[in-house]
Structure formats: C-alpha cells, structure tokens
Design a protein around this motif. Structure first.
Motif, short mmCIF file in Angstrom:
data_model
loop_
_atom_site.label_atom_id
_atom_site.label_comp_id
_atom_site.label_asym_id
_atom_site.label_seq_id
_atom_site.Cartn_x
_atom_site.Cartn_y
_atom_site.Cartn_z
N GLU A 102 -3.86 -4.34 -6.42
CA GLU A 102 -4.18 -5.58 -5.45
C GLU A 102 -3.11 -6.46 -6.17
OE1 GLU A 102 -5.52 -7.34 -1.65
OE2 GLU A 102 -6.88 -7.46 -2.60
N VAL A 103 -3.49 -7.35 -6.86
CA VAL A 103 -3.13 -8.46 -7.58
C VAL A 103 -1.99 -8.01 -8.63
CG1 VAL A 103 -3.77 -9.52 -9.81
CG2 VAL A 103 -5.84 -9.01 -8.31
N LEU A 104 -1.79 -7.17 -9.10
CA LEU A 104 -0.35 -6.61 -9.71
C LEU A 104 0.77 -6.51 -8.56
CD1 LEU A 104 1.85 -6.09 -11.87
CD2 LEU A 104 0.85 -2.77 -11.52
N GLY A 105 -0.04 -6.05 -7.55
CA GLY A 105 1.07 -5.73 -6.53
C GLY A 105 1.54 -7.16 -6.08
N LYS A 106 0.89 -8.26 -5.76
CA LYS A 106 0.84 -9.35 -4.94
C LYS A 106 2.23 -10.28 -5.90
CE LYS A 106 -0.41 -10.62 -1.61
NZ LYS A 106 0.74 -11.33 -0.51
N GLY A 159 10.17 -10.35 -5.55
CA GLY A 159 11.33 -9.66 -4.95
C GLY A 159 10.98 -8.01 -4.92
N HIS A 160 10.01 -7.08 -5.63
CA HIS A 160 10.03 -6.18 -5.26
C HIS A 160 9.71 -5.43 -4.30
CE1 HIS A 160 10.56 -5.77 -9.99
NE2 HIS A 160 9.51 -6.78 -10.17
N ARG A 161 9.23 -4.31 -3.87
CA ARG A 161 9.32 -4.02 -2.70
C ARG A 161 8.31 -2.28 -3.25
NH1 ARG A 161 12.28 -1.36 1.10
NH2 ARG A 161 10.48 -1.52 2.30
N VAL A 162 6.57 -2.25 -2.84
CA VAL A 162 5.78 -2.15 -3.80
C VAL A 162 5.47 -0.74 -2.69
CG1 VAL A 162 3.63 -2.24 -4.86
CG2 VAL A 162 5.89 -3.85 -5.50
N GLY A 189 12.98 2.90 -0.28
CA GLY A 189 14.02 1.83 -0.75
C GLY A 189 11.89 0.77 -1.32
N TYR A 190 11.42 1.41 -1.43
CA TYR A 190 10.34 0.80 -2.32
C TYR A 190 10.69 1.19 -4.62
CZ TYR A 190 7.62 0.31 1.56
OH TYR A 190 7.89 0.11 2.83
N ASN A 191 10.91 0.42 -4.92
CA ASN A 191 11.61 0.36 -6.21
C ASN A 191 10.36 0.26 -7.45
OD1 ASN A 191 10.86 -2.56 -5.71
ND2 ASN A 191 12.39 -3.29 -7.55
#
Length: 405
Positions: free
Chosen positions: A147-151, A157-160, A221-223
């Motif tokens: 959650e911390v890394l994803g936020k 600007g990343h899509r996770v 589109g999730y990079n």
C-alpha cells in the motif's frame, strides 16, 4: 485393453508370481497399443506432425456466437480503454473452470497479446510494464508495504495493479481475501487496481491463471504489476517464473531468520527487504540486514549484471521506500540494457507452457475412463503395500496408453 477389462486385470496384480510377469504384461500392452490403428484426434496429430496456430485461432474466432462476440468486444474495448470493471470481469473469465468460457478467455487473451505487442513495438521493443513479485512469511507486512509503495507510485503518475493471492482452505477451498481490507487507501485509488484471488491449493502460492492476469493488467495500461504470493517456503516461489524482479520481504524480529527462511527462496531473490524498520525494531532490522548481506555473498549469482541487495524499509514512516524503488529501477534498466529481461521473459513463457501442459495432462489422465475404473483399487493396493507406487504408476499409464477395445 478396454475399460471393462481394467478392473479384473488390476485385481490380479497382487497374485502375479513375479515382477517379470508384470513387466511382460506391461510390455505386451504397450506393443498392442503401438500396433493398433489410430483413433481420432491422436492419429491426426501424429500424422500431421505440426499444429497451425493461425488456423486454430481463426477457427475459434469463427466458432463464436453473436452474443459471445459482443461480450468479447465489450471486454476488449473496455480493458484496453482502461476501465477497471472490464479488467476485473476479464480476469474472472480467465479464472473460470467452465470449458466454453475457458475457450472464450483464450480468444480474449490473444487479442490483448496482439495489442500489447503493438504497444511494445511503438515503445522500441521494450516492455510496457515492470513486473515485481513479492513474497515473505506471514506477518512480514507485505500488504502494508504494497500500500505504501503503491500510493507513492500512483502519486508520481504510475498506474499500479496488485494481484494478491490469498491462501485457500484445504478442506473447503475458501479463502479470507482480506488484501483490500489491508490496503484501504490503495483500493480507493483510481490509478490502482487490486485483485485478490484464492490460491485454490496451488503449491506455488499463485493461481494457475496469475500469468494470464498479468497480461490483462498490462493490456489495461498498468505499467507496474505487483504480485503478492502466499507465505514463503521451499516450493512457494513459482511467482519468480512470471516476474522481472523477485523481492523477499522479512520481518526484523522472528527468531533465527537464516534458519527459518529456506535457501531456495533466497537464491531466487533479487532483493531482500527487511520490513518494519522503525522504533525499537531499527536495531534488530540492521542486524538482520547485515546477516543477509553476508549470506547472499555465499550464494551463486542469478545474473551477470546484478548482485542481490538487502535494504530496510518502514511502512509506518515511509523511510527507505523511495530508495527501494530507485534500486528496483536500476535493476530494470540494467536488465533491459543487457537484454537479460527480454530473455528471462521468453524463458518464463516456456516454463508456464510446460506447467499448463502438465496440469492439463494430469487432469486428462485422471478423467480417462479406464484409469477411473481401476484407480481406487490401485490406490488401495499401494496403501496396503501389495504393490509399489512405481509399479502402480506403470500399470495405470499402460492402461491409459492402451487403445479402446
């Protein structure tokens, strides 16, 4: 040897006078099966010696009903358009066990694969997404870290996408699926997608369709694709065969960590991350970091261009998370520059090809009428010690290979 003759044949096994007699029976059955005329699909494959992938795909497209075609068009358009609901529905489709829906899922996957290849061509042949696998013992703080890394990533600007596999009950097959509960902020983030899936008893800690779900997430589109697996153990690192970077998360205070974590999982790791490095746990975290750094020097390197590293992070304070992501990017850039990442992905696809072949072959074997007719008796004979498991396997395989009467 037809299904009707299987059970009497197997029932006579304990009474056979010697292993030579049994071997002779097996050899005769094999010779009979080899000299028998071809039957149906098996004969067609052996005579043609090749399979036209293009013809198979074209046939599947033609066989679609109007309703099925509309459903697939809707899912494909929505998925490539970045709609999370269509991505979730597509993953549900590839996870199904329904025979017809499994065929539809493969048609959808082929469309998404073609779309992804077009995108990669426009990107200079480089992958559009970075795949990261995360594993670790229960209580290591995997979900909190994600959650911390994803936020942090969505904020830049990343899509996770997060594919989180929960353990299933061995008795009833249910699972808690609590990852969305443990990632409340990330689950509400519109630039993130979290998909919890039950492991369904799969030893590798990932479902058989996780690899296909990764393809769908990339098509949507999730990079950055994060795959969280069940626990850690000698056999639970199948995720390493589907990701670019494999990360082992360990807590700072769990007893004798170097004994508790098996060597096999450490050898697979590209990064080892000591979690919960804050407050009173900072000193134990530093000690564990030092121990693992020394241990990794004794292991053979996986890559010619990368040496595994040990880092400390705190999901509570966020300390070390940015440094860890920078290290991950250095790994990715180095692997891309050397060509190792592309080669690794190609080898991984072969691994999963054979994994699925083995799974389907075992299912087909179990469902074979002759095998089903004699399986219970053979298992009982093995359990009672009347015949060895090896001989029992030879007998069942002989029956399986024999042509129908």
């Amino acid at each position: 040897m037809g299904p009707a003759a299987v059970l009497p044949f197997l029932q006579r096994v304990p009474a056979l006078s010697s292993s030579r007699t049994v071997a002779a029976v097996i050899r005769r059955s094999i010779r009979t099966s080899r000299s028998a005329p071809c039957h149906g699909w098996t004969c067609t494959v052996s005579q043609s010696r090749s399979v036209s992938v293009e013809k198979v795909l074209a046939r599947r497209e033609v066989d679609l009903t109007d309703k099925e075609r509309r459903v697939l068009d809707r899912l494909y358009d929505g998925l490539t358009g970045g709609r999370r609901a269509c991505l979730a529905e597509s993953i549900t489709l590839v996870e199904t066990q329904h025979p017809r829906k499994k065929q539809l899922a493969q048609v959808l996957l082929q469309r998404v694969l073609a779309f992804r290849q077009e995108q990669e061509t426009l990107n200079g042949g480089k992958p559009m997404a970075f795949r990261v696998g995360l594993t670790g013992p229960p209580g290591a703080g995997k979900s909190s870290f994600i959650e911390v890394l994803g936020k942090m990533l969505t904020g830049t600007g990343h899509r996770v996408s997060v594919l989180a596999v929960d353990p299933s009950s061995c008795t009833r097959g249910g699972s808690v699926l609590g990852d969305k509960t443990r990632m409340p902020e990330l689950s509400r983030d519109m630039r993130a997608f979290i998909r919890p899936s039950p492991s369904s008893g799969v030893l590798g800690g990932v479902t058989r369709t996780t690899n296909e779900a990764i393809v769908l997430c990339e098509g949507a589109g999730y990079n950055v694709v994060l795959v969280e697996t069940v626990g850690v153990g000698q056999s639970e690192f199948a995720v390493a065969d589907m990701v670019d970077l494999f990360v082992l998360l360990i807590p700072p205070a769990g007893g004798d960590e170097l004994q508790g974590i098996k060597r096999g999982i450490i050898e697979k790791a590209d990064l080892v991350v000591v979690t919960k490095s804050d407050g009173d746990l900072v000193i134990p975290a530093r000690r564990i970091q030092s121990e693992y750094t020394s241990a990794l020097k004794l292991l053979r390197k996986k890559s010619k261009t990368w040496s595994p590293k040990v880092l400390r992070v705190s999901s509570h304070t966020g300390e070390g998370v940015q440094e860890l992501w920078d290290t991950m990017l250095r790994f990715r850039d180095g692997a891309l520059a050397s060509g190792e990442l592309q080669t690794q992905r190609q080898e991984q696809q072969k691994v999963w090809l054979w994994t699925l072949i083995q799974e389907h072959a075992l299912t087909h074997f179990r469902q074979h009428p002759a095998v089903k007719a004699g399986l219970a008796h053979v298992e009982h004979s093995v359990a009672q010690g009347n015949i060895s498991p090896g001989l029992a396997a030879d007998l069942l395989l002989t029956v399986y290979r024999s042509p129908p009467s």
